[in-house]
Enzyme design. Structure first.
Site, PDB file in Angstrom:
ATOM      1  N   HIS A  35      17.961  25.766 -21.418  1.00 56.93           N
ATOM      2  CA  HIS A  35      18.019  26.831 -22.419  1.00 56.93           C
ATOM      3  C   HIS A  35      17.832  28.206 -21.779  1.00 56.93           C
ATOM      4  O   HIS A  35      17.808  29.219 -22.466  1.00 56.93           O
ATOM      5  CB  HIS A  35      16.940  26.582 -23.483  1.00 56.93           C
ATOM      6  CG  HIS A  35      17.077  27.428 -24.715  1.00 56.93           C
ATOM      7  ND1 HIS A  35      17.500  28.741 -24.697  1.00 56.93           N
ATOM      8  CD2 HIS A  35      16.852  27.162 -26.013  1.00 56.93           C
ATOM      9  CE1 HIS A  35      17.511  29.227 -25.926  1.00 56.93           C
ATOM     10  NE2 HIS A  35      17.141  28.282 -26.742  1.00 56.93           N
ATOM     11  N   CYS A  36      17.688  28.276 -20.438  1.00 57.56           N
ATOM     12  CA  CYS A  36      17.332  29.570 -19.836  1.00 57.56           C
ATOM     13  C   CYS A  36      18.400  30.102 -18.887  1.00 57.56           C
ATOM     14  O   CYS A  36      19.068  31.091 -19.197  1.00 57.56           O
ATOM     15  CB  CYS A  36      16.003  29.444 -19.107  1.00 57.56           C
ATOM     16  SG  CYS A  36      14.641  29.062 -20.218  1.00 57.56           S
ATOM     17  N   ILE A  37      18.575  29.450 -17.739  1.00 57.97           N
ATOM     18  CA  ILE A  37      19.398  30.035 -16.666  1.00 57.97           C
ATOM     19  C   ILE A  37      20.852  30.273 -17.104  1.00 57.97           C
ATOM     20  O   ILE A  37      21.419  31.324 -16.798  1.00 57.97           O
ATOM     21  CB  ILE A  37      19.326  29.163 -15.380  1.00 57.97           C
ATOM     22  CG1 ILE A  37      17.861  28.934 -14.983  1.00 57.97           C
ATOM     23  CG2 ILE A  37      20.109  29.789 -14.221  1.00 57.97           C
ATOM     24  CD1 ILE A  37      17.063  30.184 -14.678  1.00 57.97           C
ATOM     25  N   LEU A  43      21.923  30.980 -20.032  1.00 60.69           N
ATOM     26  CA  LEU A  43      22.021  31.860 -21.202  1.00 60.69           C
ATOM     27  C   LEU A  43      21.432  33.250 -20.987  1.00 60.69           C
ATOM     28  O   LEU A  43      22.057  34.268 -21.313  1.00 60.69           O
ATOM     29  CB  LEU A  43      21.309  31.230 -22.414  1.00 60.69           C
ATOM     30  CG  LEU A  43      21.606  29.780 -22.779  1.00 60.69           C
ATOM     31  CD1 LEU A  43      20.896  29.412 -24.068  1.00 60.69           C
ATOM     32  CD2 LEU A  43      23.105  29.552 -22.969  1.00 60.69           C
ATOM     33  N   ASP A  44      20.211  33.298 -20.456  1.00 64.68           N
ATOM     34  CA  ASP A  44      19.467  34.563 -20.445  1.00 64.68           C
ATOM     35  C   ASP A  44      20.196  35.723 -19.761  1.00 64.68           C
ATOM     36  O   ASP A  44      20.165  36.847 -20.275  1.00 64.68           O
ATOM     37  CB  ASP A  44      18.086  34.371 -19.802  1.00 64.68           C
ATOM     38  CG  ASP A  44      17.274  33.319 -20.535  1.00 64.68           C
ATOM     39  OD1 ASP A  44      17.701  32.889 -21.623  1.00 64.68           O
ATOM     40  OD2 ASP A  44      16.214  32.921 -20.023  1.00 64.68           O
TER      41      ASP A  44
END
Ligand code: NAD
Length: 439
Positions: free
Chosen positions: A278-280, A282-283
């Site tokens: 959910h992080c790399i 998307l952010d």
């Protein structure tokens, strides 16, 4: 008994210090549930708010559903009524501290989807009262807390720093990390104003070893996206070197392992089948999108995103080349993917590159199956499949086995012994087997 004016900063600070403050956590997923446990462990009465009634029911029954949460510890906190959960947003008004941990995904066009934060802000605004601290922990672009939350909450007539307190404090949890959890990972906190910062720092110091105050919510928001973008870019660079080494016939893993023996000026980042979670993936796009408002192009971010998103295609290309060795085509070949979670020893398959590899192989006509006990059923981005048993017969039957994720419950020695051909995208099988091709 706390002697202070109703709604005052001193009253809230006093309640926080004495643990009489009621803590509400909105969004009880990978971030929210571990946080609820940490806050309850130091003695706060925690109420979890979630729209998902199954999750709420499970929490109230003491059933844990997040890998990083210790089930025994969690059940005890539920039994002691230090953690309760509800779908009833009207109870937000009873809370002294509200922490927002809802998702911040991207839409199909890689545009930030802030609808979750907007919805929660609407719920909080409807039940806001004086003397509450609201802290956003979801990852987002610099400016969100001020532009979306502060603006909406102040439409109620109450003001930040006077009537309520508003902060941004990014969650930095690294799922599966046994050494660093919520408690011993330094916590960056930015306030919408000096009073908000003071209250928020005082609150986080109760449960977290080291709190790092910064001068604004925008700085704190930028810290989080910078950290994750740093990883995305370095992984992208490692992947680019892997693509070049493939052309040049060099073993990229040998290059990297030797490079990382340098004791300074370098940091290990490895290539792989792509990035997930959910992080790399998307952010960085949150920052890229916001930069456009300033007529600024974040070229490193775009490039790293482009390379990382191309890696599953490269894996499938290389799979075709490996099958060629045995005069086979992708079309009609049995391909077994090992590992579908985006990271080892985790049950999270969101944005996993394995899903892209699976879909691309199917498109090419391969007879593709997967094994991953951590993700027995994968349903995302058009894929809907169940894990198969990793029997000797299945390993022998596959024309090609592709190692996507390294899990500690897989016997890779057995896999290398029984498989006809292996494409190892993570350098898992270190020994020199003639049937193993590295990414
Ligand atoms: N997972 C990670 O490793 C990680 C690490 C650091 C930061 N983050 C960030 O933390 C945030 C949350 O991520 P997550 O992985 O915990 O998400 P998640 O999907 O695991 O959990 C989010 C929860 O929020 C609930 N929810 C959604 N809308 C709601 C609403 N309006 N009211 C109440 N509950 C609502 C969902 O039902 C779900 O239970 C994201 O911004 C993410 O980028 C995640």
């Amino acid at each position: 008994m706390i002697e202070a004016r109703e709604g005052s900063i001193e009253l809230l600070e006093g309640k926080i210090k004495s643990k009489e403050a009621k803590v509400g956590i909105i969004g009880l997923g990978y971030v929210g549930l571990p946080l609820a446990v940490e806050q309850a462990k130091v003695g706060f009465q925690v109420t979890g708010f979630d729209l998902n009634s199954d999750r709420v029911r499970m929490i109230n029954a003491g059933e844990n559903y997040i890998g990083d949460v210790n089930s025994g510890e969690f059940r005890e906190l539920v039994v002691e009524k230090l953690i309760v959960a509800t779908t009833d947003m009207s109870l937000l008004t009873n809370m002294d501290v509200l922490i927002i941990c809802v998702p911040t995904p991207l839409d199909k066009n890689l545009i930030p989807d802030l609808s979750y934060i907007q919805n929660v802000t609407g719920d909080i605004a409807a039940h806001l009262r004086t003397g509450q601290l609201i802290s956003l922990e979801s990852t987002t672009y610099p400016g969100t807390t001020r532009e979306i939350i502060q603006t909406r909450l102040e439409e109620t007539g109450l003001r930040s720093g006077i009537d309520f307190y508003l902060a941004y404090s990014p969650e930095r949890v690294d799922p599966g990390n046994k050494r660093f959890g919520t408690r011993n990972t330094n916590k960056v906190v930015g306030g919408a104003d000096p009073e908000s910062l003071r209250v928020a720092v005082g609150f986080y110091q109760q449960a977290i070893e080291k709190v790092v105050p910064v001068s604004s919510t925008q700085i704190a928001e930028m810290v989080k996206v910078y950290e994750n973008t740093f990883r995305a870019i370095n992984i992208g660079f490692a992947n680019e070197i892997a693509l070049l080494c493939d052309r040049m016939g060099l073993n990229v893993w040998e290059v990297m392992d030797a490079a990382f023996t340098k004791p300074f000026g370098i940091m290990p980042f490895y290539p792989g089948p792509g990035v997930g979670g959910h992080c790399i993936p998307l952010d960085p796009h949150y920052l890229e999108w916001k930069a456009r408002e300033y007529n600024f192009q974040t070229r490193f971010i775009s490039l790293a995103g482009e390379i990382n998103r191309k890696m599953p295609e490269f894996v499938v290309d290389k799979a075709a080349r490996v099958l060629n060795i045995d005069s086979k085509a992708l079309h009609g070949s049995r391909v077994l993917l090992l590992g579908m979670a985006y990271k080892g020893n985790l049950d999270d398959y969101r944005e996993s590159p394995g899903i892209d590899v699976y879909n691309l192989l199917q498109l090419a006509g391969a007879d593709v199956v997967f094994h991953d006990t951590w993700t027995p059923h994968v349903k995302e981005h058009g894929m809907d499949a169940h894990s198969i048993d990793l029997s000797d017969a299945e390993l022998r039957k596959a024309d090609l086995v592709i190692l996507i994720t390294k899990h500690s419950n897989v016997d890779y020695e057995r896999v290398s012994r029984l498989s006809k051909r292996i494409l190892d995208t993570r350098n898992i099988i270190k020994s020199d087997h003639s049937n193993v091709t590295l990414l």
